[in-house]
Enzyme design. Sequence first.
Site, mmCIF file in Angstrom:
data_model
loop_
_atom_site.group_PDB
_atom_site.id
_atom_site.type_symbol
_atom_site.label_atom_id
_atom_site.label_comp_id
_atom_site.label_asym_id
_atom_site.label_seq_id
_atom_site.Cartn_x
_atom_site.Cartn_y
_atom_site.Cartn_z
ATOM 1 N N SER A 41 0.787 -1.241 0.000
ATOM 2 C CA SER A 41 0.000 0.000 0.000
ATOM 3 C C SER A 41 0.814 1.283 0.000
ATOM 4 O O SER A 41 0.240 2.362 -0.130
ATOM 5 C CB SER A 41 -0.968 0.007 1.178
ATOM 6 O OG SER A 41 -2.076 -0.797 0.891
ATOM 7 N N TYR A 79 -10.509 2.865 5.595
ATOM 8 C CA TYR A 79 -9.477 2.471 4.626
ATOM 9 C C TYR A 79 -10.044 1.466 3.639
ATOM 10 O O TYR A 79 -10.570 0.423 4.022
ATOM 11 C CB TYR A 79 -8.303 1.865 5.382
ATOM 12 C CG TYR A 79 -7.060 1.647 4.570
ATOM 13 C CD1 TYR A 79 -6.178 2.696 4.345
ATOM 14 C CD2 TYR A 79 -6.750 0.398 4.055
ATOM 15 C CE1 TYR A 79 -5.014 2.499 3.624
ATOM 16 C CE2 TYR A 79 -5.594 0.191 3.331
ATOM 17 C CZ TYR A 79 -4.727 1.245 3.116
ATOM 18 O OH TYR A 79 -3.574 1.051 2.400
ATOM 19 N N GLY A 116 2.756 -0.707 3.883
ATOM 20 C CA GLY A 116 2.125 -1.637 2.967
ATOM 21 C C GLY A 116 2.268 -3.062 3.449
ATOM 22 O O GLY A 116 3.296 -3.438 3.997
#
Length: 413
Positions: A94, A190, A349
Site C-alpha cells: 500500500s 481504509y 504496505g
Amino acid sequence: MITASALAVSLAVSLAVAAVSPAAAAATPYTAGGAEAQRAQIRQLARKLVAAGAPGVIVRVDDGHGRPVEIAEQAAWTRRDHVLKAEDAFRMGSNTKTMTATLVLQLVAEGKLALTDPVEKWLPGKVPNGRAITLRMLLNHTSGLFDYAEDAALVPSILGEDRRRWTSAKLLAVGVKHDPLFAPGTKWSYSNTNYAAIGAVLERVTGAPLADLVRDRIARPLNLEHTYFAAGSTWRGPHAHGYERDAAHMPPAVPAAFRNFAGARHHGHVNVSGNDPGWGGAAGAVVSTTRDWSRFSMALMSGKLLPAAQLAQMRTTVPVDPRQPDGPGYGLGIQTGAHPCGTFWGHDGGIPGYLTTGITDRAGTRSAAVLISTESWAEFEADPKIAKAAHALQMAVTCTMFGKPVPAAAPPS
C-alpha cells in the site's frame, strides 16, 4: 491484505507514545557517538526481529546529516533461496497509494483533473452514487466504498493460487458490488476500492497504463532504477524473497481462508515471491528498494514532484479515529502521526511476504524505510513476539531518522 489492520500495526502511528514520557524523548542529547550507538542498536534490533521469527529484514535510515544506515539481516534457513542485501527490491504493497496519489495531483496541477471532480464524471455508471463521491474522497478514504480486498473473490489471488490478470476496472467492480459503509464524506474507512477507482480514472484521463505513468512521471525523473509498477509476477532484478508460514505453522489467529499460500515450501514456510501482486493494482502493485523509496519520499515532501498548492492538498488530513481529532491523520495517499521523536509522514504496505514502512519528515530532509519479509502476522495481529520486536525496531528507526535517542520507557502509571 493491504488492509487497515496491517496499516495500523506496521506504521504504528501512535508508536509507543503511551509508553514513553515527553521528557524522556528529549532527555539525552544526540551526539556523533550517539549516532554510531544507534546504528549498532538498529542492527541488533533487526537481528532480534529475525530471531523472533521474521525471515528477513532490510532497514535504511537517513537523518540528513551523514552516511545513511543500511542493514540487511536474514534467517539462516532463507539463504538457500537468496542472500539478502540492503539494495534488494521488494513489493511495496500500500505504499503504492502515495505514488498513485502523486500522479493524480500532478494531473490536477496540469488542469486535467480536479479534486472536486465527481467520480461519475470520469467513470460514468461504474460507481453507485458516483455523483456524490469526489476524487478527494477516494484519495483520503472518506468515500464509504467497501474494500474489494475483503471480498472472497480476491482470496485465491491473494494466496497466489489464482493468476488471473486483475485490472483497475475489475477490482473496482468487485468493491462496488457491496453496499457502501456510510454516506460519502461522513466518515473515514481504509478501502483499496478507492484506489482501484483512482487507477481507472488515471487510465481514462491519460490513455496510458499505470505502469507507464509510474515509469514516466516518477521513476525516470527521479532516476529510480529499481522502481516499477508490477504488471505480473516477474521481477526485474535481485529481490528479497517473501515468506508466509505454511498451514501447519501458521499462528492460530490467522483465519482458515488465509492459511494455504501457493509457493515452494521449506522450514515451515512458503516462498511467496513468485506470486502475482497484480490484485493490488493502483492500491498496491509497486516494486521498489529502500534507497529508491527514500529518494521518492524525500523528493515528494521537498516539493520536487508537486507544486506547493498540490503538496499542501496532499498534506491536508482527516482523522483516522474520530475519537482522536488531533491524532493520526490521513491525507491524499499519505499518513501522518506524532511520535516521541518527531512528527512523521509516510505510509506502509502489507502484501503476502512483504510488510513495508516508508516515512520522512515534513520537509523531506530525512527518510527511513523498513522491510519485514513476512506479512500475515501483522495483517491478523497474530504473532505478539514478532510484533514486539518489530515495534522496537521501528521505534529506533524513527528516532534515528530524527537524530534523537530512543526514549526510555516511562514508569508504569
